[in-house]
Design a protein around this motif. Sequence first.
Motif, mmCIF file in Angstrom:
data_model
loop_
_atom_site.group_PDB
_atom_site.id
_atom_site.type_symbol
_atom_site.label_atom_id
_atom_site.label_comp_id
_atom_site.label_asym_id
_atom_site.label_seq_id
_atom_site.Cartn_x
_atom_site.Cartn_y
_atom_site.Cartn_z
ATOM 1 N N ASN A 5 -55.621 -43.011 -0.328
ATOM 2 C CA ASN A 5 -56.807 -42.990 -1.181
ATOM 3 C C ASN A 5 -58.039 -42.489 -0.428
ATOM 4 O O ASN A 5 -58.866 -41.773 -0.996
ATOM 5 N N THR A 9 -60.127 -39.172 -1.440
ATOM 6 C CA THR A 9 -61.567 -39.254 -1.667
ATOM 7 C C THR A 9 -62.309 -38.232 -0.820
ATOM 8 O O THR A 9 -63.199 -37.520 -1.310
ATOM 9 N N VAL A 39 -54.153 -47.168 -8.635
ATOM 10 C CA VAL A 39 -53.869 -47.999 -7.460
ATOM 11 C C VAL A 39 -52.732 -48.973 -7.778
ATOM 12 O O VAL A 39 -51.837 -49.185 -6.954
#
Length: 104
Positions: A5, A9, A39
């Motif tokens: 993640n 990002t 998620v």
Amino acid sequence: MLYANAFGTLLTAGPAFALWTPIDFADMLPYLLLGPISVLGQYCYMRGYSLAPASLVGPIDYSWLIFAGALGWVVFAQVPTLLSALGAAVLILGGVLLAQRPRQ
């Protein structure tokens, strides 16, 4: 999950800031819900690999190809070719054979 993640990002932050245009909160709500849902999906994916042997879960993971083909057929009217149907049959047969294999 943190590394994946964080990398995603960092990879998309630059283009997002460069092309950002403000949107209403009502339009933003689906995007805010998408984060926790993705998620959770990633957690379930990793949990599945921790609960079963990778030799069983790995080939079953290819079932996403079948679902992507079905989604394309239903939503976008893309009729699967004979070769696509044959590939789906091979994936299904492989999954059934793996599920029936005795555990060691």
